[in-house]
Write a protein that holds these residues in place. Structure first.
Motif, PDB file in Angstrom:
ATOM      1  N   GLU A  94      14.582   3.437 -13.489  1.00 34.40           N
ATOM      2  CA  GLU A  94      13.267   2.893 -13.210  1.00 34.40           C
ATOM      3  C   GLU A  94      13.203   2.745 -11.700  1.00 34.40           C
ATOM      4  O   GLU A  94      14.151   2.250 -11.075  1.00 34.40           O
ATOM      5  CB  GLU A  94      13.037   1.558 -13.917  1.00 34.40           C
ATOM      6  N   LEU A  95      12.099   3.194 -11.123  1.00 38.22           N
ATOM      7  CA  LEU A  95      11.983   3.279  -9.671  1.00 38.22           C
ATOM      8  C   LEU A  95      10.698   2.616  -9.200  1.00 38.22           C
ATOM      9  O   LEU A  95       9.736   2.482  -9.968  1.00 38.22           O
ATOM     10  CB  LEU A  95      11.983   4.751  -9.252  1.00 38.22           C
ATOM     11  N   ALA A  96      10.708   2.217  -7.956  1.00 42.78           N
ATOM     12  CA  ALA A  96       9.513   1.668  -7.331  1.00 42.78           C
ATOM     13  C   ALA A  96       9.475   2.152  -5.891  1.00 42.78           C
ATOM     14  O   ALA A  96      10.513   2.209  -5.230  1.00 42.78           O
ATOM     15  CB  ALA A  96       9.534   0.148  -7.370  1.00 42.78           C
ATOM     16  N   ILE A  97       8.298   2.527  -5.435  1.00 43.16           N
ATOM     17  CA  ILE A  97       8.129   2.922  -4.033  1.00 43.16           C
ATOM     18  C   ILE A  97       7.388   1.795  -3.327  1.00 43.16           C
ATOM     19  O   ILE A  97       6.320   1.355  -3.777  1.00 43.16           O
ATOM     20  CB  ILE A  97       7.360   4.251  -3.900  1.00 43.16           C
ATOM     21  N   PHE A  98       8.004   1.335  -2.235  1.00 39.86           N
ATOM     22  CA  PHE A  98       7.435   0.270  -1.425  1.00 39.86           C
ATOM     23  C   PHE A  98       7.150   0.796  -0.028  1.00 39.86           C
ATOM     24  O   PHE A  98       7.967   1.509   0.540  1.00 39.86           O
ATOM     25  CB  PHE A  98       8.425  -0.902  -1.294  1.00 39.86           C
ATOM     26  N   ARG A  99       6.003   0.442   0.520  1.00 41.83           N
ATOM     27  CA  ARG A  99       5.725   0.699   1.935  1.00 41.83           C
ATOM     28  C   ARG A  99       6.407  -0.417   2.709  1.00 41.83           C
ATOM     29  O   ARG A  99       6.222  -1.599   2.419  1.00 41.83           O
ATOM     30  CB  ARG A  99       4.230   0.690   2.231  1.00 41.83           C
ATOM     31  N   ASP A 100       7.209  -0.023   3.692  1.00 43.56           N
ATOM     32  CA  ASP A 100       7.909  -0.985   4.530  1.00 43.56           C
ATOM     33  C   ASP A 100       6.955  -1.446   5.623  1.00 43.56           C
ATOM     34  O   ASP A 100       6.622  -0.695   6.531  1.00 43.56           O
ATOM     35  CB  ASP A 100       9.159  -0.344   5.131  1.00 43.56           C
ATOM     36  N   ALA A 101       6.501  -2.693   5.507  1.00 42.17           N
ATOM     37  CA  ALA A 101       5.533  -3.235   6.463  1.00 42.17           C
ATOM     38  C   ALA A 101       6.201  -4.163   7.477  1.00 42.17           C
ATOM     39  O   ALA A 101       5.564  -5.058   8.011  1.00 42.17           O
ATOM     40  CB  ALA A 101       4.431  -3.963   5.707  1.00 42.17           C
ATOM     41  N   GLY A 102       7.475  -3.964   7.720  1.00 42.28           N
ATOM     42  CA  GLY A 102       8.194  -4.777   8.699  1.00 42.28           C
ATOM     43  C   GLY A 102       8.787  -6.029   8.100  1.00 42.28           C
ATOM     44  O   GLY A 102       9.965  -6.094   7.835  1.00 42.28           O
ATOM     45  N   GLN A 103       7.961  -7.045   7.873  1.00 38.61           N
ATOM     46  CA  GLN A 103       8.438  -8.307   7.311  1.00 38.61           C
ATOM     47  C   GLN A 103       8.253  -8.382   5.800  1.00 38.61           C
ATOM     48  O   GLN A 103       8.680  -9.344   5.175  1.00 38.61           O
ATOM     49  CB  GLN A 103       7.724  -9.484   7.981  1.00 38.61           C
ATOM     50  N   SER A 104       7.609  -7.389   5.219  1.00 39.04           N
ATOM     51  CA  SER A 104       7.373  -7.404   3.772  1.00 39.04           C
ATOM     52  C   SER A 104       7.339  -5.968   3.255  1.00 39.04           C
ATOM     53  O   SER A 104       7.221  -5.016   4.016  1.00 39.04           O
ATOM     54  CB  SER A 104       6.063  -8.117   3.443  1.00 39.04           C
ATOM     55  N   LEU A 105       7.437  -5.867   1.949  1.00 35.88           N
ATOM     56  CA  LEU A 105       7.344  -4.573   1.283  1.00 35.88           C
ATOM     57  C   LEU A 105       6.150  -4.603   0.351  1.00 35.88           C
ATOM     58  O   LEU A 105       5.976  -5.540  -0.426  1.00 35.88           O
ATOM     59  CB  LEU A 105       8.619  -4.280   0.485  1.00 35.88           C
ATOM     60  N   GLU A 106       5.330  -3.561   0.435  1.00 37.74           N
ATOM     61  CA  GLU A 106       4.146  -3.456  -0.417  1.00 37.74           C
ATOM     62  C   GLU A 106       4.406  -2.425  -1.505  1.00 37.74           C
ATOM     63  O   GLU A 106       4.670  -1.248  -1.212  1.00 37.74           O
ATOM     64  CB  GLU A 106       2.945  -3.024   0.428  1.00 37.74           C
ATOM     65  N   LEU A 107       4.312  -2.836  -2.758  1.00 37.12           N
ATOM     66  CA  LEU A 107       4.519  -1.936  -3.888  1.00 37.12           C
ATOM     67  C   LEU A 107       3.365  -0.938  -3.967  1.00 37.12           C
ATOM     68  O   LEU A 107       2.199  -1.342  -4.032  1.00 37.12           O
ATOM     69  CB  LEU A 107       4.604  -2.726  -5.192  1.00 37.12           C
ATOM     70  N   VAL A 108       3.688   0.374  -3.942  1.00 35.79           N
ATOM     71  CA  VAL A 108       2.642   1.395  -4.003  1.00 35.79           C
ATOM     72  C   VAL A 108       2.759   2.298  -5.225  1.00 35.79           C
ATOM     73  O   VAL A 108       1.810   2.997  -5.568  1.00 35.79           O
ATOM     74  CB  VAL A 108       2.574   2.245  -2.711  1.00 35.79           C
ATOM     75  N   ALA A 109       3.925   2.287  -5.899  1.00 36.65           N
ATOM     76  CA  ALA A 109       4.080   3.117  -7.096  1.00 36.65           C
ATOM     77  C   ALA A 109       5.306   2.658  -7.875  1.00 36.65           C
ATOM     78  O   ALA A 109       6.273   2.151  -7.298  1.00 36.65           O
ATOM     79  CB  ALA A 109       4.234   4.590  -6.722  1.00 36.65           C
ATOM     80  N   THR A 110       5.257   2.860  -9.181  1.00 40.77           N
ATOM     81  CA  THR A 110       6.424   2.665 -10.035  1.00 40.77           C
ATOM     82  C   THR A 110       6.607   3.935 -10.853  1.00 40.77           C
ATOM     83  O   THR A 110       5.649   4.691 -11.067  1.00 40.77           O
ATOM     84  CB  THR A 110       6.275   1.458 -10.981  1.00 40.77           C
ATOM     85  N   GLY A 111       7.818   4.159 -11.311  1.00 37.12           N
ATOM     86  CA  GLY A 111       8.036   5.367 -12.087  1.00 37.12           C
ATOM     87  C   GLY A 111       9.341   5.355 -12.850  1.00 37.12           C
ATOM     88  O   GLY A 111      10.139   4.421 -12.745  1.00 37.12           O
ATOM     89  N   THR A 112       9.526   6.413 -13.610  1.00 33.14           N
ATOM     90  CA  THR A 112      10.758   6.627 -14.359  1.00 33.14           C
ATOM     91  C   THR A 112      11.302   8.008 -14.026  1.00 33.14           C
ATOM     92  O   THR A 112      10.562   8.898 -13.581  1.00 33.14           O
ATOM     93  CB  THR A 112      10.531   6.527 -15.881  1.00 33.14           C
TER      94      THR A 112
END
Length: 147
Positions: A94-112
């Protein structure tokens, strides 16, 4: 930066200039490339071996992606990796793609992503190589949900 839970591994993947499509965002098919890159790069790092030289190879039998946000070059990404099921010859990630925004991570996609291990010559299913199983076991997450 806080690490999203429950992904025990975050693997860095940069976007590339060529990833953007005509609409100015990363094309949907590229997300699958990010999954493939993160899982295989992590496997090489975690096992300390070139997985291409093992007697068994992991072929992708199934993959899916749910898009939750848009990304664009030059975004830096982190791909969260966890394992929902570790079978005899297959691994269900199970995977998740996060945009690295410096001090936080923004979830942009999940997948298998499912790897089935097959003999490199016959392409018949075989047990997961011991070195890969040993690396994968710590990533099995009991509460994995089937993103």
């Amino acid at each position: 930066m806080t690490q999203p839970q429950p992904y025990p591994v975050l693997w860095p993947v940069p976007t590339r200039w060529a990833d953007n499509d005509h609409y100015g965002h990363v094309n949907n098919v590229t997300y699958y490339s990010y999954f493939d890159t993160a899982v295989n790069a992590w496997l090489i790092s975690a096992t300390g071996t070139d997985i291409r030289n093992l007697h068994a190879i992991g072929v992708v039998a199934q993959t899916s992606c749910k898009f939750l946000g848009s990304i664009s070059f030059p975004d830096m990404l982190q791909v969260g990796i966890r394992i929902a099921r570790l079978g005899n010859s297959s691994i269900n990630y199970e995977l998740a793609i996060f945009r690295d925004a410096g001090q936080s991570l923004e979830l942009v996609a999940t997948g298998t992503f499912t790897h089935v291990y097959v003999d490199e010559q016959t392409r018949k299913p075989v047990p997961i190589p011991a070195v890969i199983r040993a690396a994968a076991e710590p990533l099995v997450v009991a509460e994995a949900t089937g993103s």
